[in-house]
Design a protein around this motif. Sequence first.
Motif, PDB file in Angstrom:
ATOM      1  N   HIS A 442      61.059  12.247  58.552  1.00  0.00           N
ATOM      2  CA  HIS A 442      59.838  11.697  59.136  1.00  0.00           C
ATOM      3  C   HIS A 442      58.643  11.833  58.212  1.00  0.00           C
ATOM      4  CE1 HIS A 442      61.794  10.664  62.774  1.00  0.00           C
ATOM      5  NE2 HIS A 442      62.010  11.899  63.176  1.00  0.00           N
ATOM      6  N   ARG A 443      58.793  12.570  57.110  1.00  0.00           N
ATOM      7  CA  ARG A 443      57.740  12.619  56.092  1.00  0.00           C
ATOM      8  C   ARG A 443      58.401  12.505  54.724  1.00  0.00           C
ATOM      9  NH1 ARG A 443      57.485  17.395  53.399  1.00  0.00           N
ATOM     10  NH2 ARG A 443      58.588  19.189  54.259  1.00  0.00           N
ATOM     11  N   ARG A 444      57.620  12.082  53.753  1.00  0.00           N
ATOM     12  CA  ARG A 444      58.181  11.888  52.416  1.00  0.00           C
ATOM     13  C   ARG A 444      58.680  13.203  51.839  1.00  0.00           C
ATOM     14  NH1 ARG A 444      53.690   8.840  51.936  1.00  0.00           N
ATOM     15  NH2 ARG A 444      52.668  10.320  50.522  1.00  0.00           N
ATOM     16  N   LEU A 445      59.858  13.148  51.231  1.00  0.00           N
ATOM     17  CA  LEU A 445      60.460  14.317  50.598  1.00  0.00           C
ATOM     18  C   LEU A 445      60.391  14.151  49.088  1.00  0.00           C
ATOM     19  CD1 LEU A 445      63.660  14.700  52.802  1.00  0.00           C
ATOM     20  CD2 LEU A 445      61.525  15.981  53.006  1.00  0.00           C
ATOM     21  N   PHE A 446      60.283  15.278  48.399  1.00  0.00           N
ATOM     22  CA  PHE A 446      60.190  15.257  46.953  1.00  0.00           C
ATOM     23  C   PHE A 446      61.249  16.186  46.379  1.00  0.00           C
ATOM     24  CE2 PHE A 446      55.848  14.754  48.645  1.00  0.00           C
ATOM     25  CZ  PHE A 446      55.619  13.453  48.249  1.00  0.00           C
ATOM     26  N   GLY A 447      61.739  15.826  45.221  1.00  0.00           N
ATOM     27  CA  GLY A 447      62.726  16.659  44.549  1.00  0.00           C
ATOM     28  C   GLY A 447      63.327  15.868  43.412  1.00  0.00           C
ATOM     29  N   ARG A 448      63.677  16.547  42.348  1.00  0.00           N
ATOM     30  CA  ARG A 448      64.207  15.849  41.187  1.00  0.00           C
ATOM     31  C   ARG A 448      65.510  15.126  41.492  1.00  0.00           C
ATOM     32  NH1 ARG A 448      63.273  15.533  35.931  1.00  0.00           N
ATOM     33  NH2 ARG A 448      65.007  15.172  34.498  1.00  0.00           N
ATOM     34  N   GLN A 449      66.278  15.638  42.468  1.00  0.00           N
ATOM     35  CA  GLN A 449      67.546  14.994  42.775  1.00  0.00           C
ATOM     36  C   GLN A 449      67.355  13.662  43.494  1.00  0.00           C
ATOM     37  OE1 GLN A 449      66.276  17.624  44.279  1.00  0.00           O
ATOM     38  NE2 GLN A 449      67.084  17.973  46.322  1.00  0.00           N
ATOM     39  N   ILE A 450      66.156  13.419  44.038  1.00  0.00           N
ATOM     40  CA  ILE A 450      65.869  12.165  44.740  1.00  0.00           C
ATOM     41  C   ILE A 450      65.502  11.108  43.709  1.00  0.00           C
ATOM     42  CG2 ILE A 450      64.350  11.018  46.393  1.00  0.00           C
ATOM     43  CD1 ILE A 450      64.067  13.714  47.819  1.00  0.00           C
ATOM     44  N   GLN A 451      66.317  10.065  43.608  1.00  0.00           N
ATOM     45  CA  GLN A 451      66.116   9.047  42.583  1.00  0.00           C
ATOM     46  C   GLN A 451      65.261   7.883  43.050  1.00  0.00           C
ATOM     47  OE1 GLN A 451      70.014   7.969  41.217  1.00  0.00           O
ATOM     48  NE2 GLN A 451      70.557  10.062  40.650  1.00  0.00           N
ATOM     49  N   ALA A 452      65.154   7.691  44.360  1.00  0.00           N
ATOM     50  CA  ALA A 452      64.337   6.600  44.884  1.00  0.00           C
ATOM     51  C   ALA A 452      63.910   6.946  46.299  1.00  0.00           C
ATOM     52  CB  ALA A 452      65.110   5.279  44.873  1.00  0.00           C
ATOM     53  N   THR A 453      62.789   6.376  46.715  1.00  0.00           N
ATOM     54  CA  THR A 453      62.295   6.597  48.073  1.00  0.00           C
ATOM     55  C   THR A 453      62.033   5.255  48.744  1.00  0.00           C
ATOM     56  OG1 THR A 453      60.005   6.739  47.285  1.00  0.00           O
ATOM     57  CG2 THR A 453      61.223   8.809  47.490  1.00  0.00           C
TER      58      THR A 453
END
Length: 497
Positions: A442-453
Amino acid sequence: MTASERSRIGGDPNNDLDARRGGHQVIFRMLGSFEVIRGEEVITPSAPKLRQVLALLAIQANRVVPTRQLIDELWEEQPPPSSATTLQTYIYQLRKVLNVGDARPGIRPGPISLQTRLGGYLLGVPEESIDIRTFELLAAAGRRQLEEGQVERAAGSLRQALGLWRGSALADVSVGPVLQADLVRLNESRYSIHELRIDADLALNRHHELISELTGYTAQHPTHEGLHARLMLALYRAGRRSEALRLFQRIRSVLADELGLEPGPELQHLQRQILSAEPGPQLGPEPTETIRVSARPDPPMQLPVNVSLVGRDNQLERLVAVLRERSANEPAVVAVSGPPGVGVSAFCARAAHQVRAEFPDGQFYGSLRGRSRAAELLANFLAAVGIPTSRIPDELETRSQMFRNWTIDRKVLVLLDDVSDADIGGLLLPGGRHSAAIIGAHRRLFGRQIQATVDLRQLTVDQSIELLIDAAGRHRLQRDAGVARALGRVSKSAVGG
């Protein structure tokens, strides 16, 4: 900075790239205090916000960092109305610090560039100019050499990788939520490579040299079973059997007092080998404890029900494209976010069903609410692939590693819903470049493993009417178009059923 350090990170400062720029190559050092160096000159910005922006651009070098991500890093939940303008000012100031301009269409950027891209900014830097990239390359080489049995070379590569660290990463930078996620990943990688290097040295019978080092580490981490096991083994091989057994008793007492736990199978098996004075004790559980995965006629298929969508075609196409690329050496991970009611769950399920055929080794699903739920979901995943319940470890991190090991050479898809913490969600991700994951939040997540949002917003009134037509039938709504439009305005926050 010494000549040897420069040769490891960035090469010769007078190389051809530098000649084309008319100056020295810029080097970014982040594995310790943050340093940006041009030749012999330190040009690291002194202003805290500038350091923070440049650190985020550098840690994600050669990739577009979305403007919204930069704003979230700087101001988190409460950005000022002028945040976008202020960020533009920071970018302008950083271009002056780096002595670069914005890349114009048709003009090839130099080796260092700070480019304005659609929706964000990209810091273009040669990979060899970033100490994090050098660390990752050396670590990957060390792992590969270990797998190939080149233990001596592996120990050297791993030691060289660890030698790049000068303390905690970005130790003098004030970090927000985006950088914090990257730092967690970096620290985990550092600890993992450290243990591998110790294992390589043990395999090379360097136990005498390791005892002092491991004694210090076990004092710093009194409940870390892996470090204690390695120290026990080093002591025993050095002829200090009684000390090795006393060390076992010490960690057993600490685990019982602080966590109410008994030592795990690795420590207990090692103690039994030392008690019986076996000539070549090894780390790891007893052979009878080897995990056996029972044969399964079908792979796990846990995806929720597929549903129809309205007004999400472009976003769905983009997500599916990322899942199908899988060109990196890690799983393709996409995070989907949106406020309650916009249909994050339905959107994620639709995307998962669209690509499920490309992941024939299994599709896993779980709704995640907290750390305890993560442990439960991992137990379910492991049981679904045939691992007996009695062989599933209690520790969350150990379950995570077991799942990653099982998926490393397989093609699996993981769908996680209701994720509130990227670090916890990361524990349920598969391993290897053949797999993928979709994370709903429900909110934006951040992390190097995330390649796209993908950010989902409320539907327009027209799209809401299409949704009503899809659910109720066109003939029913055509009888009263006014009522349909009113319902569309009321229900425009609903998507996907």
